[in-house]
Design a protein around this motif. Structure first.
Motif, mmCIF file in Angstrom:
data_model
loop_
_atom_site.group_PDB
_atom_site.id
_atom_site.type_symbol
_atom_site.label_atom_id
_atom_site.label_comp_id
_atom_site.label_asym_id
_atom_site.label_seq_id
_atom_site.Cartn_x
_atom_site.Cartn_y
_atom_site.Cartn_z
ATOM 1 N N VAL A 305 -3.288 -12.966 3.604
ATOM 2 C CA VAL A 305 -3.102 -11.728 4.349
ATOM 3 C C VAL A 305 -3.516 -10.531 3.505
ATOM 4 O O VAL A 305 -4.237 -9.652 3.974
ATOM 5 C CB VAL A 305 -1.628 -11.571 4.796
ATOM 6 N N SER A 306 -3.059 -10.480 2.252
ATOM 7 C CA SER A 306 -3.311 -9.325 1.396
ATOM 8 C C SER A 306 -4.336 -9.665 0.325
ATOM 9 O O SER A 306 -4.890 -10.772 0.298
ATOM 10 C CB SER A 306 -1.999 -8.876 0.729
ATOM 11 N N ASP A 307 -4.581 -8.691 -0.573
ATOM 12 C CA ASP A 307 -5.418 -8.968 -1.728
ATOM 13 C C ASP A 307 -4.664 -9.914 -2.665
ATOM 14 O O ASP A 307 -3.456 -10.105 -2.549
ATOM 15 C CB ASP A 307 -5.786 -7.661 -2.447
ATOM 16 N N ASP A 308 -5.379 -10.510 -3.608
ATOM 17 C CA ASP A 308 -4.808 -11.495 -4.528
ATOM 18 C C ASP A 308 -4.200 -10.776 -5.718
ATOM 19 O O ASP A 308 -4.894 -10.367 -6.644
ATOM 20 C CB ASP A 308 -5.907 -12.465 -4.972
ATOM 21 N N VAL A 309 -2.885 -10.616 -5.692
ATOM 22 C CA VAL A 309 -2.173 -9.892 -6.752
ATOM 23 C C VAL A 309 -1.836 -10.865 -7.881
ATOM 24 O O VAL A 309 -1.184 -11.883 -7.660
ATOM 25 C CB VAL A 309 -0.884 -9.242 -6.210
ATOM 26 N N VAL A 310 -2.275 -10.528 -9.107
ATOM 27 C CA VAL A 310 -1.991 -11.390 -10.246
ATOM 28 C C VAL A 310 -0.838 -10.849 -11.087
ATOM 29 O O VAL A 310 -0.285 -11.576 -11.923
ATOM 30 C CB VAL A 310 -3.245 -11.583 -11.135
ATOM 31 N N TYR A 311 -0.479 -9.586 -10.867
ATOM 32 C CA TYR A 311 0.635 -9.012 -11.629
ATOM 33 C C TYR A 311 1.167 -7.790 -10.910
ATOM 34 O O TYR A 311 0.403 -6.970 -10.400
ATOM 35 C CB TYR A 311 0.163 -8.605 -13.028
ATOM 36 N N ILE A 312 2.479 -7.687 -10.843
ATOM 37 C CA ILE A 312 3.105 -6.467 -10.345
ATOM 38 C C ILE A 312 4.399 -6.261 -11.116
ATOM 39 O O ILE A 312 5.184 -7.186 -11.313
ATOM 40 C CB ILE A 312 3.370 -6.526 -8.822
ATOM 41 N N LEU A 416 -9.554 -4.287 4.829
ATOM 42 C CA LEU A 416 -10.830 -4.588 4.187
ATOM 43 C C LEU A 416 -11.497 -5.749 4.905
ATOM 44 O O LEU A 416 -10.903 -6.819 5.087
ATOM 45 C CB LEU A 416 -10.628 -4.935 2.711
ATOM 46 N N ILE A 417 -12.733 -5.522 5.315
ATOM 47 C CA ILE A 417 -13.537 -6.565 5.955
ATOM 48 C C ILE A 417 -14.449 -7.139 4.881
ATOM 49 O O ILE A 417 -15.309 -6.445 4.338
ATOM 50 C CB ILE A 417 -14.341 -5.983 7.132
ATOM 51 N N ARG A 423 -19.748 -15.537 7.413
ATOM 52 C CA ARG A 423 -18.497 -15.213 8.086
ATOM 53 C C ARG A 423 -17.855 -13.984 7.449
ATOM 54 O O ARG A 423 -18.231 -13.545 6.364
ATOM 55 C CB ARG A 423 -17.538 -16.411 8.002
ATOM 56 N N GLU A 424 -16.856 -13.441 8.137
ATOM 57 C CA GLU A 424 -16.093 -12.318 7.628
ATOM 58 C C GLU A 424 -14.601 -12.665 7.642
ATOM 59 O O GLU A 424 -14.129 -13.365 8.536
ATOM 60 C CB GLU A 424 -16.310 -11.059 8.479
ATOM 61 N N LYS A 425 -13.911 -12.183 6.635
ATOM 62 C CA LYS A 425 -12.456 -12.307 6.630
ATOM 63 C C LYS A 425 -11.867 -10.917 6.433
ATOM 64 O O LYS A 425 -12.539 -10.012 5.924
ATOM 65 C CB LYS A 425 -11.980 -13.252 5.528
ATOM 66 N N ILE A 426 -10.639 -10.763 6.841
ATOM 67 C CA ILE A 426 -9.979 -9.466 6.742
ATOM 68 C C ILE A 426 -8.762 -9.597 5.841
ATOM 69 O O ILE A 426 -8.022 -10.585 5.912
ATOM 70 C CB ILE A 426 -9.569 -8.947 8.128
ATOM 71 N N ARG A 427 -8.587 -8.600 4.993
ATOM 72 C CA ARG A 427 -7.417 -8.529 4.142
ATOM 73 C C ARG A 427 -6.789 -7.144 4.293
ATOM 74 O O ARG A 427 -7.498 -6.135 4.373
ATOM 75 C CB ARG A 427 -7.776 -8.778 2.671
ATOM 76 N N LEU A 428 -5.472 -7.102 4.328
ATOM 77 C CA LEU A 428 -4.724 -5.852 4.462
ATOM 78 C C LEU A 428 -4.068 -5.566 3.116
ATOM 79 O O LEU A 428 -3.297 -6.378 2.600
ATOM 80 C CB LEU A 428 -3.671 -5.995 5.562
ATOM 81 N N ILE A 429 -4.382 -4.412 2.527
ATOM 82 C CA ILE A 429 -3.934 -4.090 1.169
ATOM 83 C C ILE A 429 -2.917 -2.944 1.178
ATOM 84 O O ILE A 429 -2.647 -2.353 2.217
ATOM 85 C CB ILE A 429 -5.129 -3.746 0.258
ATOM 86 N N ASP A 430 -2.365 -2.638 -0.007
ATOM 87 C CA ASP A 430 -1.455 -1.500 -0.223
ATOM 88 C C ASP A 430 -0.179 -1.596 0.623
ATOM 89 O O ASP A 430 -0.005 -0.882 1.612
ATOM 90 C CB ASP A 430 -2.171 -0.168 0.046
ATOM 91 N N TRP A 431 0.732 -2.443 0.177
ATOM 92 C CA TRP A 431 1.962 -2.734 0.913
ATOM 93 C C TRP A 431 3.159 -1.970 0.362
ATOM 94 O O TRP A 431 4.305 -2.440 0.432
ATOM 95 C CB TRP A 431 2.227 -4.236 0.873
#
Length: 525
Positions: A305-312, A416-417, A423-431
């Motif tokens: 669903v979102s971007d690939d977060v490696v650290y927060i 983000l498209i 193909r295209e995939k969609i990701r929703l960032i900034d949560w």
């Protein structure tokens, strides 16, 4: 005596800017205060000027101006404050020092000179370039030793930013600067714009060897100049090194990203992978609960669903995520883009994810209002508008609402498209604002950030509800648009107090609060 005063030289050092390309150091100190080889850049410049018998030195300051104050006592220089440093480029800094132009060296504060170029005699005006080729330069030296303007697609000579302005050219340059600063279109202009005459500079070039001068524009420039500089040891770089298990020298291609409304972020490369690091912006600690944000990313993990977060980091708010290659933001004016994003949003909402915190729209409106610290709203009818908007609560609370994880800030820029082969995939960032809420709120947020008119709002609702939208739900979304407009208007007022203006966006949000109260209330029985 008059002859001596006519040809006596002085210097103006331009040191007001934030230096956004100097990420991640630019959040901690101004570029003139960078230390290389045991010496601050601006102190080295001052010492070289003094060695050249130039006693009268003016420094135009802005960002973290208090860090320059000690120079007045140590070197007897004069400080000139530019209050517009965050909104204007250095054309406006030089405009603040017009009264001191005579036979004047103009020098940026981020310059490191290997040898003292001010010792060379100068009686007529010149602008300094190097013999290096620079893809970002706007000028190129011709055979007549003139600096000609070139298209952006061409390479030119590296521009140093240092110039000597002789007394014969001063009145013309002053007139040019005064004229140029009258126009808002020049707010991002460099002072060199005042030297343009049709397609060339009206003063000649002074060419120096690339080895004699270095412009310290970026973190990597500083590392190249002095790999042991204490300023290279920032929290952000240390965090990246620890998380990715690399040494600082492995962190390369550092680039500032477009400044967001809440954060500063930068792009970097490490071991052939590109990443984005987010650093929270001004006042963010009062707006965002980073521990709750970390809980959201935990709920989203491995769901595509979102971007690939490696650290927060739930304390500092630092976040490192993998950069999405071949990605572009949703275009809210493209029917195809909007249809894809609403389809994706609907699928996400149907996942029915849960977290342990709730986003209360009405409480958040009050919360942002409290952050104004007693300052009145800039809107004279604010209290009346707020009372009307809050009256929509009773209708909303009568609706059957199923709570699930909602993005809250589901604006086009956060969709983000991503091109993936054919193909295209969609990701929703900034949560950052995500929480339990009515998922239909995300539709309202998309609409108001896109500055949609009512017809576009209805088309957006129809793109989400492909089988048709019940009238009560459409009315409820109108209510959300009104409340969200007031919410983000209050957010903008808080940011304005911090010195960050959103102007058109801020006014549009307030208008959404007023207009969609009318639309919603006219439909409520």
């Amino acid at each position: 005596m008059a002859f001596r005063q006519k040809y006596e030289k002085n210097a103006i050092i331009l040191a007001a800017g934030i230096g956004t390309r100097m990420v991640p150091i630019n959040t901690e100190l101004p570029k003139g205060m960078l230390e290389a080889n045991g010496e601050r850049l601006i102190e080295r410049i001052i010492k070289q000027l003094r060695e050249a018998k130039i006693q009268e030195i003016y420094i135009v300051v802005g960002f973290k101006h208090e860090m320059y104050e000690y120079l007045q006592d140590r070197y007897h220089v004069h400080l000139i404050y530019n209050p517009l440093y965050a909104k204007r480029n250095n054309l406006y800094s030089l405009a603040k020092a017009l009264d001191y132009l005579k036979n004047t060296y103009i020098i940026p504060s981020d310059i490191w000179l290997r040898r003292n170029l001010f010792l060379e005699k100068s009686t007529t005006s010149w602008y300094m370039i190097t013999n290096a080729v620079d893809d970002n330069s706007s000028v190129r030296l011709n055979r007549q030793h003139e600096l000609c303007l070139i298209p952006k697609s061409k390479s030119g000579n590296a521009m140093v930013g240092i110039a000597f302005l002789g007394v014969r050219d001063i009145e013309h340059i002053k007139t040019r600067i005064i004229s140029l600063t009258q126009y808002d279109k020049n707010k991002s202009a460099f002072w060199e714009l005042a030297l343009y005459l049709r397609d060339k500079f009206f003063i000649p070039a002074k060419v120096v060897d690339i080895q004699d001068v270095m412009e310290v524009n970026t973190y990597e420039d500083l590392r190249e100049l002095d790999h042991s500089s204490n300023q290279l040891k920032t929290d952000a770089i240390s965090t990246i090194s620890r998380v990715l298990d690399v040494i600082p020298e492995d962190i390369i291609d550092i680039q500032i990203l477009k400044k967001g409304m809440t954060n500063r972020s930068f792009l970097f490369r490490c071991n052939r992978q590109r990443y984005i690091m987010r650093i929270p912006g001004e006042g963010t600690d009062k707006l965002i609960n980073r521990r709750k944000e970390a809980d959201v990313y935990h709920a989203l993990a491995n769901r595509n669903v979102s971007d690939d977060v490696v650290y927060i980091n739930p304390d500092s708010g630092y976040k490192i995520s993998k950069f999405l290659n071949r990605a572009r933001a949703c275009n809210p004016l493209s029917k195809d883009d909007v249809t894809k994003c609403m389809c994706f949003l609907r699928r996400f909402h149907r996942m029915d994810l849960k977290v342990n915190h709730y986003f209360d729209l009405f409480s958040e409106v009050d919360f942002y209002e409290q952050l104004w610290a007693g300052s009145p709203s800039i809107h004279k009818d604010y209290l009346a508008v707020k009372n009307k908007v809050f009256s929509l609560q009773s209708f909303i609370f009568r609706q059957p609402i199923h709570l699930s994880l909602t993005h809250i800030d589901a604006v086009p820029d956060n969709f983000l498209i991503v091109k993936n082969g054919m193909r295209e995939k969609i990701r929703l960032i900034d949560w950052e604002y995500a929480a339990m809420q009515d998922p239909h709120l995300d539709i309202a947020m998309f609409a108001i950030y896109s500055m949609y008119n009512k017809q576009q709002v209805d088309s957006l609702i129809d793109a989400y509800f492909v089988e048709g939208c019940p009238e009560d739900i459409r009315t409820k979304i109108y209510c959300y648009i009104s409340i969200a407009g007031l919410l983000w208007s209050n957010w903008c007022e808080y940011k304005r107090i911090l010195g960050v203006e959103f102007n058109e966006y801020a006014e549009a949000q307030y208008q959404y609060a007023k207009k969609y109260y009318k639309f919603a209330s006219s439909r409520i029985k």
